[in-house]
Write a protein that holds these residues in place. Sequence first.
Motif, PDB file in Angstrom:
ATOM      1  N   MET A   1      12.856 -10.027  27.013  1.00 24.86           N
ATOM      2  CA  MET A   1      13.056  -8.682  26.928  1.00 24.86           C
ATOM      3  C   MET A   1      13.002  -7.865  25.519  1.00 24.86           C
ATOM      4  O   MET A   1      12.586  -7.022  25.489  1.00 24.86           O
ATOM      5  CB  MET A   1      13.909  -8.297  27.953  1.00 24.86           C
ATOM      6  N   PRO A   2      13.838  -8.351  24.951  1.00 23.85           N
ATOM      7  CA  PRO A   2      14.033  -7.618  23.439  1.00 23.85           C
ATOM      8  C   PRO A   2      12.426  -7.648  22.840  1.00 23.85           C
ATOM      9  O   PRO A   2      12.231  -6.387  22.000  1.00 23.85           O
ATOM     10  CB  PRO A   2      14.935  -8.473  22.610  1.00 23.85           C
ATOM     11  N   ALA A   3      11.789  -8.595  22.869  1.00 25.78           N
ATOM     12  CA  ALA A   3      10.374  -8.478  22.417  1.00 25.78           C
ATOM     13  C   ALA A   3       9.532  -7.390  22.779  1.00 25.78           C
ATOM     14  O   ALA A   3       8.782  -6.691  22.214  1.00 25.78           O
ATOM     15  CB  ALA A   3       9.650  -9.864  22.415  1.00 25.78           C
ATOM     16  N   ILE A   4       9.700  -7.209  24.084  1.00 25.79           N
ATOM     17  CA  ILE A   4       9.004  -6.015  24.816  1.00 25.79           C
ATOM     18  C   ILE A   4       9.405  -4.857  24.197  1.00 25.79           C
ATOM     19  O   ILE A   4       8.797  -3.679  24.059  1.00 25.79           O
ATOM     20  CB  ILE A   4       9.018  -6.262  26.126  1.00 25.79           C
ATOM     21  N   LEU A   5      10.739  -4.693  24.539  1.00 24.37           N
ATOM     22  CA  LEU A   5      11.355  -3.387  24.297  1.00 24.37           C
ATOM     23  C   LEU A   5      11.095  -2.779  22.728  1.00 24.37           C
ATOM     24  O   LEU A   5      11.131  -1.737  22.127  1.00 24.37           O
ATOM     25  CB  LEU A   5      12.982  -3.472  24.234  1.00 24.37           C
ATOM     26  N   SER A   6      11.044  -4.133  21.818  1.00 27.46           N
ATOM     27  CA  SER A   6      10.905  -3.916  20.356  1.00 27.46           C
ATOM     28  C   SER A   6       9.532  -3.611  19.864  1.00 27.46           C
ATOM     29  O   SER A   6       8.911  -3.530  18.675  1.00 27.46           O
ATOM     30  CB  SER A   6      11.416  -4.739  19.669  1.00 27.46           C
ATOM     31  N   ASN A   7       8.381  -3.702  20.894  1.00 22.89           N
ATOM     32  CA  ASN A   7       7.112  -3.537  20.719  1.00 22.89           C
ATOM     33  C   ASN A   7       6.590  -4.589  19.667  1.00 22.89           C
ATOM     34  O   ASN A   7       5.819  -4.499  18.828  1.00 22.89           O
ATOM     35  CB  ASN A   7       6.692  -2.292  20.289  1.00 22.89           C
ATOM     36  N   SER A   8       7.098  -5.798  19.842  1.00 23.47           N
ATOM     37  CA  SER A   8       6.935  -7.168  18.877  1.00 23.47           C
ATOM     38  C   SER A   8       5.552  -7.405  19.285  1.00 23.47           C
ATOM     39  O   SER A   8       4.929  -7.313  20.244  1.00 23.47           O
ATOM     40  CB  SER A   8       7.814  -8.086  19.224  1.00 23.47           C
ATOM     41  N   VAL A   9       4.716  -7.885  18.172  1.00 22.61           N
ATOM     42  CA  VAL A   9       3.578  -8.535  18.106  1.00 22.61           C
ATOM     43  C   VAL A   9       3.437  -9.816  18.213  1.00 22.61           C
ATOM     44  O   VAL A   9       2.629 -10.699  18.755  1.00 22.61           O
ATOM     45  CB  VAL A   9       2.416  -8.098  17.163  1.00 22.61           C
ATOM     46  N   ALA A  10       4.468 -10.654  17.882  1.00 21.35           N
ATOM     47  CA  ALA A  10       4.794 -12.187  17.884  1.00 21.35           C
ATOM     48  C   ALA A  10       6.158 -12.477  17.912  1.00 21.35           C
ATOM     49  O   ALA A  10       7.248 -11.647  17.539  1.00 21.35           O
ATOM     50  CB  ALA A  10       4.249 -12.516  16.592  1.00 21.35           C
ATOM     51  N   ILE A  11       6.508 -13.636  18.573  1.00 23.98           N
ATOM     52  CA  ILE A  11       8.101 -14.323  18.593  1.00 23.98           C
ATOM     53  C   ILE A  11       7.782 -15.594  17.960  1.00 23.98           C
ATOM     54  O   ILE A  11       6.748 -16.298  18.146  1.00 23.98           O
ATOM     55  CB  ILE A  11       8.483 -14.230  19.915  1.00 23.98           C
ATOM     56  N   LEU A  12       9.002 -16.107  17.739  1.00 22.73           N
ATOM     57  CA  LEU A  12       9.386 -17.645  17.209  1.00 22.73           C
ATOM     58  C   LEU A  12      10.419 -18.105  18.399  1.00 22.73           C
ATOM     59  O   LEU A  12      11.468 -17.270  18.566  1.00 22.73           O
ATOM     60  CB  LEU A  12       9.828 -17.604  16.009  1.00 22.73           C
ATOM     61  N   GLY A  39       2.795 -14.123  27.024  1.00 19.83           N
ATOM     62  CA  GLY A  39       2.624 -13.128  25.930  1.00 19.83           C
ATOM     63  C   GLY A  39       1.281 -12.855  25.747  1.00 19.83           C
ATOM     64  O   GLY A  39       0.883 -11.674  25.169  1.00 19.83           O
ATOM     65  N   LYS A  40       0.135 -13.468  26.163  1.00 28.32           N
ATOM     66  CA  LYS A  40      -1.245 -13.031  26.029  1.00 28.32           C
ATOM     67  C   LYS A  40      -1.273 -11.862  26.903  1.00 28.32           C
ATOM     68  O   LYS A  40      -2.093 -10.796  26.489  1.00 28.32           O
ATOM     69  CB  LYS A  40      -2.097 -14.498  26.603  1.00 28.32           C
ATOM     70  N   ILE A  41      -0.661 -11.989  27.953  1.00 21.30           N
ATOM     71  CA  ILE A  41      -0.799 -10.793  28.750  1.00 21.30           C
ATOM     72  C   ILE A  41      -0.018  -9.437  28.289  1.00 21.30           C
ATOM     73  O   ILE A  41      -0.784  -8.416  28.398  1.00 21.30           O
ATOM     74  CB  ILE A  41      -0.203 -11.038  30.342  1.00 21.30           C
ATOM     75  N   LEU A  42       0.979  -9.805  27.437  1.00 25.24           N
ATOM     76  CA  LEU A  42       1.864  -8.464  27.079  1.00 25.24           C
ATOM     77  C   LEU A  42       1.181  -8.145  25.655  1.00 25.24           C
ATOM     78  O   LEU A  42       1.805  -7.432  25.002  1.00 25.24           O
ATOM     79  CB  LEU A  42       3.268  -8.968  27.052  1.00 25.24           C
ATOM     80  N   GLY A  43       0.469  -8.991  24.956  1.00 19.70           N
ATOM     81  CA  GLY A  43       0.038  -9.086  23.644  1.00 19.70           C
ATOM     82  C   GLY A  43       0.960  -9.179  22.499  1.00 19.70           C
ATOM     83  O   GLY A  43       1.266  -8.960  21.570  1.00 19.70           O
ATOM     84  N   ILE A  44       1.754 -10.325  23.072  1.00 26.77           N
ATOM     85  CA  ILE A  44       2.809 -10.822  22.241  1.00 26.77           C
ATOM     86  C   ILE A  44       2.454 -12.203  21.920  1.00 26.77           C
ATOM     87  O   ILE A  44       2.667 -13.092  22.731  1.00 26.77           O
ATOM     88  CB  ILE A  44       4.240 -11.002  22.953  1.00 26.77           C
ATOM     89  N   ASP A  45       2.145 -12.755  20.614  1.00 24.28           N
ATOM     90  CA  ASP A  45       1.771 -14.256  20.234  1.00 24.28           C
ATOM     91  C   ASP A  45       3.169 -14.823  20.241  1.00 24.28           C
ATOM     92  O   ASP A  45       4.006 -14.534  19.587  1.00 24.28           O
ATOM     93  CB  ASP A  45       0.798 -14.144  18.817  1.00 24.28           C
ATOM     94  N   VAL A  46       3.079 -16.082  20.700  1.00 23.99           N
ATOM     95  CA  VAL A  46       4.235 -16.995  20.157  1.00 23.99           C
ATOM     96  C   VAL A  46       3.515 -17.948  19.154  1.00 23.99           C
ATOM     97  O   VAL A  46       2.696 -18.606  19.383  1.00 23.99           O
ATOM     98  CB  VAL A  46       4.335 -18.242  21.768  1.00 23.99           C
ATOM     99  N   LEU A  47       4.294 -17.609  18.106  1.00 24.47           N
ATOM    100  CA  LEU A  47       3.896 -18.224  16.754  1.00 24.47           C
ATOM    101  C   LEU A  47       4.213 -19.928  16.849  1.00 24.47           C
ATOM    102  O   LEU A  47       3.685 -20.782  16.387  1.00 24.47           O
ATOM    103  CB  LEU A  47       4.608 -17.602  15.581  1.00 24.47           C
ATOM    104  N   ASP A  48       5.501 -20.251  17.506  1.00 30.55           N
ATOM    105  CA  ASP A  48       5.839 -21.719  17.327  1.00 30.55           C
ATOM    106  C   ASP A  48       7.276 -21.713  18.167  1.00 30.55           C
ATOM    107  O   ASP A  48       7.666 -20.817  18.803  1.00 30.55           O
ATOM    108  CB  ASP A  48       6.333 -21.934  16.071  1.00 30.55           C
ATOM    109  N   HIS A  49       7.503 -22.999  18.417  1.00 27.43           N
ATOM    110  CA  HIS A  49       8.721 -23.049  19.204  1.00 27.43           C
ATOM    111  C   HIS A  49       9.128 -24.316  18.513  1.00 27.43           C
ATOM    112  O   HIS A  49       8.728 -25.592  18.600  1.00 27.43           O
ATOM    113  CB  HIS A  49       8.200 -23.729  20.824  1.00 27.43           C
ATOM    114  N   VAL A  50      10.180 -24.094  18.110  1.00 24.87           N
ATOM    115  CA  VAL A  50      11.070 -24.988  17.378  1.00 24.87           C
ATOM    116  C   VAL A  50      12.198 -25.547  17.965  1.00 24.87           C
ATOM    117  O   VAL A  50      13.331 -24.971  18.419  1.00 24.87           O
ATOM    118  CB  VAL A  50      11.309 -24.336  15.745  1.00 24.87           C
TER     119      VAL A  50
END
Length: 66
Positions: A1-12, A39-50
């Motif tokens: 949810m924070p990524a959506i509210l922050s208008n993020s373009v990508a997350i890790l 993320g594709k639907i929302l326009g937020i790329d997942v850069l990696d999962h560590v």
Amino acid sequence: MPAILSNSVAILLTHNHPSGIPTPSKDDINITKKLMDSGKILGIDVLDHVIVGDDTFVSMKSESYI
């Protein structure tokens, strides 16, 4: 949810394995793929999962899980 509210373009994504062994489980792989699809639907790329273990980590992208 924070990524959506922050208008993020990508997350890790990151989490730890209490076992200390950072090898991705089937659940790790499945949830990562679901989050990438979402993320594709929302326009937020997942850069990696560590995944963090005892004094080590695994990058799912570097290990070609994603």
